[in-house]
Scaffold this motif. Structure first.
Motif: not given
Length: 299
Positions: A93, A197, A214
């Motif tokens: 992230t 990600s 995320y």
């Protein structure tokens, strides 16, 4: 026969301990930790829809989503839009970056990626990764990625955790779920990328990666027509939990009494001035009546 004081005391303790368990032993629970559990999911074998049993599990008050690539904590479920939100502990992230093997869905599972989910592959080899192909020149390559994803890569690589790696933006590739192919699998080792990600919402701040949501958003369907089963709706209205049992996984309504029925939990209900009592309400009344009886005997 007149009961002694010690016998009455013993009987009282038995009633206090045993009777509540008789009316509150529902095997299919309505929550796992702080998360509400509704159809088609369940908290154990025989609960929910059997098709989802092996994928959504509740263990030690933690709801988990399982695929062939691993087990992932479920952060929330939107039952209205039928979307599951999960996190991958190995995902990179804006706050941390770490190696990952990737993520994938089982091809025969009743799930698919939500259209809003975006995957950004990080630190990919521009010389040998299959996501790149030659552009005709010796040193030229063109990524097989979403051309609109360049701003996402630029913003991700500006995050402090990723910028410390000092890797060029050209090693970032944005995939949308449809690009994962029929296997629904993102194999980072095969793609020769270090990490990835997953982003399911920009939270209205497209240029602030620290505020992005995320994780992975996954859609599910009840059945082919995606209709909520009427039998399950009737069961839930009677304070039951939808489940299944038997050799053919037939529908079962798990009631607060601990019994299973093929319809709902209104069995044996009585009417009192137009008010329909549920079984668990009848049980509560029974305990109260026995309590008053004990008081009268003691007096």
């Amino acid at each position: 026969m007149k009961l002694s004081h010690s016998s009455i005391t013993h009987l009282s303790l038995v009633l206090i301990i045993v009777l509540p368990s008789l009316i509150s032993c529902q095997t299919c629970q309505k929550a796992c930790g702080n998360q509400s559990i509704k159809y088609p999911f369940g908290t154990g074998p025989g609960c929910g829809d059997p098709r989802f049993q092996s994928y959504i599990t509740c263990s030690q008050q933690q709801l988990t989503f399982t695929t062939h690539t691993g087990c992932y904590p479920i952060t929330s479920i939107d039952y209205h839009t039928q979307v599951i939100y999960i996190t991958d502990p190995s995902m990179s992230t804006c706050y941390c970056t770490q190696p990952s093997k990737g993520f994938g869905l089982d091809w025969n599972a009743p799930f698919s990626f939500h259209d809003n989910t975006v995957f950004a592959l990080l630190d990919c080899s521009t010389s040998s990764s299959p996501i790149y192909k030659s552009g005709g020149g010796t040193n030229s390559t063109f990524p097989l990625c979403d051309a609109q994803g360049a701003p996402i890569c630029s913003l991700l690589y500006s995050c402090q955790a990723i910028s410390r790696l000092n890797i060029p933006i050209s090693t970032c590739c944005v995939y949308t779920p449809v690009d994962l192919g029929p296997s629904f699998k993102m194999d980072l080792q095969k793609l020769q990328c270090t990490s990835y990600s997953g982003i399911y919402s920009f939270d209205g701040q497209e240029y602030n990666p620290e505020s992005w949501q995320y994780g992975v958003a996954i859609k599910y369907k009840f059945n082919f027509d995606n209709d909520y089963p009427t039998t399950c709706a009737n069961c839930e209205r009677s304070n039951g939990v939808c489940g299944y049992n038997g050799q053919y996984n037939s529908f079962a309504c798990n009631c607060p009494s601990g019994l299973n029925t093929t319809t709902d939990c209104f069995y044996g209900a009585s009417w009192n001035n137009g008010f329909r009592q549920l079984p668990w309400q009848i049980g509560t009344s029974l305990i109260c009546s026995l309590a008053w009886l004990l008081i009268l005997v003691l007096v």
